[in-house]
Design an enzyme around this catalytic site. Structure first.
Site, PDB file in Angstrom:
ATOM      1  N   LYS A  79     -15.184   2.427  -5.301  1.00  0.00           N
ATOM      2  CA  LYS A  79     -13.814   2.300  -5.782  1.00  0.00           C
ATOM      3  C   LYS A  79     -13.763   1.116  -6.718  1.00  0.00           C
ATOM      4  CE  LYS A  79      -9.766   4.332  -5.021  1.00  0.00           C
ATOM      5  NZ  LYS A  79      -9.515   5.732  -4.674  1.00  0.00           N
TER       6      LYS A  79
HETATM    7  P1  NAD Z   1       0.453   7.089  -8.966  1.00  0.00           P
HETATM    8  O1  NAD Z   1       0.344   5.733  -9.526  1.00  0.00           O
HETATM    9  O2  NAD Z   1       0.431   8.262  -9.877  1.00  0.00           O
HETATM   10  O3  NAD Z   1       1.780   7.208  -8.095  1.00  0.00           O
HETATM   11  C1  NAD Z   1       2.094   6.317  -7.066  1.00  0.00           C
HETATM   12  C2  NAD Z   1       3.507   6.606  -6.586  1.00  0.00           C
HETATM   13  O4  NAD Z   1       3.798   5.735  -5.502  1.00  0.00           O
HETATM   14  C3  NAD Z   1       4.576   6.344  -7.632  1.00  0.00           C
HETATM   15  O5  NAD Z   1       5.599   7.322  -7.508  1.00  0.00           O
HETATM   16  C4  NAD Z   1       5.112   4.969  -7.249  1.00  0.00           C
HETATM   17  O6  NAD Z   1       6.456   4.761  -7.698  1.00  0.00           O
HETATM   18  C5  NAD Z   1       5.019   5.049  -5.749  1.00  0.00           C
HETATM   19  N1  NAD Z   1       4.951   3.750  -5.088  1.00  0.00           N
HETATM   20  C6  NAD Z   1       4.268   2.644  -5.479  1.00  0.00           C
HETATM   21  N2  NAD Z   1       4.467   1.635  -4.631  1.00  0.00           N
HETATM   22  C7  NAD Z   1       5.287   2.124  -3.661  1.00  0.00           C
HETATM   23  C8  NAD Z   1       5.865   1.578  -2.498  1.00  0.00           C
HETATM   24  N3  NAD Z   1       5.677   0.296  -2.177  1.00  0.00           N
HETATM   25  N4  NAD Z   1       6.653   2.370  -1.725  1.00  0.00           N
HETATM   26  C9  NAD Z   1       6.869   3.673  -2.066  1.00  0.00           C
HETATM   27  N5  NAD Z   1       6.364   4.237  -3.156  1.00  0.00           N
HETATM   28  C10 NAD Z   1       5.580   3.476  -3.943  1.00  0.00           C
HETATM   29  O7  NAD Z   1      -0.712   7.200  -7.878  1.00  0.00           O
HETATM   30  P2  NAD Z   1      -1.395   8.513  -7.295  1.00  0.00           P
HETATM   31  O8  NAD Z   1      -2.605   8.797  -8.107  1.00  0.00           O
HETATM   32  O9  NAD Z   1      -0.364   9.564  -7.074  1.00  0.00           O
HETATM   33  O10 NAD Z   1      -1.935   7.966  -5.885  1.00  0.00           O
HETATM   34  C11 NAD Z   1      -1.086   7.935  -4.740  1.00  0.00           C
HETATM   35  C12 NAD Z   1      -1.948   7.788  -3.500  1.00  0.00           C
HETATM   36  O11 NAD Z   1      -2.852   8.888  -3.419  1.00  0.00           O
HETATM   37  C13 NAD Z   1      -2.822   6.531  -3.468  1.00  0.00           C
HETATM   38  O12 NAD Z   1      -2.921   6.095  -2.131  1.00  0.00           O
HETATM   39  C14 NAD Z   1      -4.159   7.032  -3.960  1.00  0.00           C
HETATM   40  O13 NAD Z   1      -5.231   6.221  -3.521  1.00  0.00           O
HETATM   41  C15 NAD Z   1      -4.187   8.398  -3.315  1.00  0.00           C
HETATM   42  N6  NAD Z   1      -5.099   9.348  -3.972  1.00  0.00           N
HETATM   43  C16 NAD Z   1      -4.971   9.659  -5.288  1.00  0.00           C
HETATM   44  C17 NAD Z   1      -5.833  10.593  -5.856  1.00  0.00           C
HETATM   45  C18 NAD Z   1      -5.678  11.052  -7.275  1.00  0.00           C
HETATM   46  O14 NAD Z   1      -6.381  12.022  -7.663  1.00  0.00           O
HETATM   47  N7  NAD Z   1      -4.823  10.467  -8.083  1.00  0.00           N
HETATM   48  C19 NAD Z   1      -6.853  11.180  -5.087  1.00  0.00           C
HETATM   49  C20 NAD Z   1      -6.959  10.828  -3.736  1.00  0.00           C
HETATM   50  C21 NAD Z   1      -6.069   9.919  -3.195  1.00  0.00           C
END
Ligand code: NAD
Length: 443
Positions: free
Chosen positions: A135
């Site tokens: 990561k």
């Molecule tokens: P992103 O940046 O696209 O979206 C994050 C979302 O979370 C946004 O809507 C933001 O406003 C919200 N957010 C941020 N801080 C917050 C808080 N304190 N309380 C509530 N909401 C909050 O990120 P993403 O890519 O959608 O990732 C989200 C989660 O999924 C993360 O934990 C990431 O590690 C995990 N993830 C992502 C992927 C991927 O392909 N993008 C794959 C596996 C896991």
């Protein structure tokens, strides 16, 4: 070690400035103030005990293989220089090149990135893609930077970690605060030194060799798991009420695809708060509103709620899809959902995990639920290496097959061993990684 690119001796890995870490946290008891890496280590150590892993193996699998911390100076639009801290951490490479996302977030410190790197090792093993776990992260509020500043930050950071990434060595992808555009800049910065290398990152724009279906893959995988798990819990997904925390890449695609499968998405949220419509949100209208306002709370088709209220809503399925540690000892008892699908990484702390378990809540763990993203990243990497494009229907079909297979394996293991799904998922993953490390002669 034969031809291994991923498990070099410490001496070989030193010229890039990285260092070996010998000590891993030994966490015997879950507490409220655990750091993200302690929490991830806690779940691993429980698994190591169940599997009766020998001590040397435990030590290798508990600690990270290589950690690179860099200073990232960036010229801001004002002409001033700001210095950010960036990391790339490789946890374990026994099963293949390191693979994991890049997070741009204020909380992305050494400990958080270590935790996420370890989770990638277990996730990649569980979904059975030929990758180790890694990561990266930069401690920055990406929303506060202009596109030009973000591009300069990304190019500088890429060049600083370029010594330890590579198409057959370590392949980054998007995570919180990063997206396909970030990956395009990374690919371009890496390519300037190394020549055309589309396989250096996944989650790229399709025009640059990205895979069709990658953008929605994590959300699609979440919904595939949720469908399987709903059946196991006796919930009819068609008409089931779903609350989704987070409306970024993963959250908004989960909401869209769950609604397409007949679920009633009653609440969604972003960092500002949430919106609730007990009869079901109009997801298309919410997407349009979010595209214009970047804020779900002001959505006219719902009533404003807080993120805390969302987690405690009366609903069938709760999907935390934002950040880690949002369900903890103080609110776990208030969770009313029967099924919790961890779309985010580490949204449930170890203390909350046992409270939810004793309250009869079924948890689909992050290492399974959000593995759809890395699965399609694997398909993208394969397409880049072969220079052969897949059709969207083939990507989605393969994704569904792999997610269903891994989910059924986790259910079968949980039933056979009488453990919760998280324990079953960790046990399968840890066994696979330990076996690979053993076969290589690493431990
Ligand atoms: P992103 O940046 O696209 O979206 C994050 C979302 O979370 C946004 O809507 C933001 O406003 C919200 N957010 C941020 N801080 C917050 C808080 N304190 N309380 C509530 N909401 C909050 O990120 P993403 O890519 O959608 O990732 C989200 C989660 O999924 C993360 O934990 C990431 O590690 C995990 N993830 C992502 C992927 C991927 O392909 N993008 C794959 C596996 C896991």
């Amino acid at each position: 070690m034969g031809e291994s690119e991923t498990l070099e001796t410490p001496e070989e890995s030193r010229p890039d400035g990285s260092e070996e870490i010998g000590d891993a946290p030994h966490v015997s008891e879950a507490t409220d103030d655990m750091t993200p890496f302690e929490a991830a280590s806690f779940f691993f150590q429980r698994s190591a005990e169940r599997l009766e892993l020998r001590d040397e193996m435990r030590e290798v699998l508990a600690s990270t293989y290589r950690e690179l911390a860099v200073q990232v100076p960036v010229k801001m639009d004002t002409g001033k220089i700001r210095v950010f801290r960036g990391y790339r951490i490789q946890h374990n490479g026994a099963r293949g090149p390191y693979k994991g996302g890049m997070r741009y977030h204020e909380s992305a410190d050494l400990d958080e990135v270590r935790a996420l790197a370890a989770l990638m090792t277990w996730k990649n093993a569980l979904i059975d893609v030929p990758f180790g776990g890694a990561k990266g992260g930069v401690q920055v509020d990406a929303t506060s930077l202009s596109p030009g500043e973000l591009e300069r930050l990304t190019r500088r950071f890429t060049s600083m970690i370029s010594y330890i990434i590579g198409v057959n060595r370590d392949i980054p992808a998007p995570d919180m605060g990063t997206n396909a555009q970030t990956m395009a800049w990374m690919m371009d910065a890496f390519g300037q030194k190394n020549g055309y290398s589309p396989g250096i990152v996944t989650g790229k724009p399709v025009e640059l060799g990205g895979s069709p279906g990658r953008e929605e893959a994590t959300g699609r995988g979440v919904v595939i798991c949720a469908l399987e798990a709903a059946e196991r819990c006796g919930i009819d997904f068609d008409g089931a009420s779903v609350a989704v925390q987070g409306f970024g890449n993963v959250g908004h695609w989960t909401a869209v695809l769950a609604a397409a499968k007949g679920a009633k998405v009653i609440a969604a949220s972003d960092v500002h708060g949430g919106t609730l419509a007990k009869d079901g949100l109009d997801i298309e209208a919410l997407l349009k509103h979010y595209a214009e306002e970047s804020d779900v709370t002001s959505f006219p088709g719902g009533e404003e709620i807080t993120n805390d209220e969302l987690l405690e809503l009366q609903c069938d399925i709760l999907v935390p899809a934002a950040i880690q540690g949002v369900i903890h000892s103080k609110n776990a008892d208030a969770v009313k959902a029967k099924l919790l699908v961890e779309a985010a990484n580490g949204p449930v702390t170890p203390v909350a995990d046992s409270i939810l378990e004793s309250n009869g809540v079924t948890i689909v763990p992050d290492i399974l639920a959000n593995a759809g993203g890395v699965t399609v990243s694997y398909f993208e990497w394969v397409q880049n290496i072969q220079e052969f494009r897949w059709e969207l229907k083939d990507v989605n079909g393969e994704l569904e097959k792999r997610m269903q297979k891994a989910t059924q394996q986790v259910f079968a293991r949980a039933d056979a061993d009488g453990t919760p799904l998280r324990a079953a998922g960790f046990d399968i993953a840890v066994e696979r990684v330990a076996r690979a490390a053993e076969l290589r002669g690493y431990v």
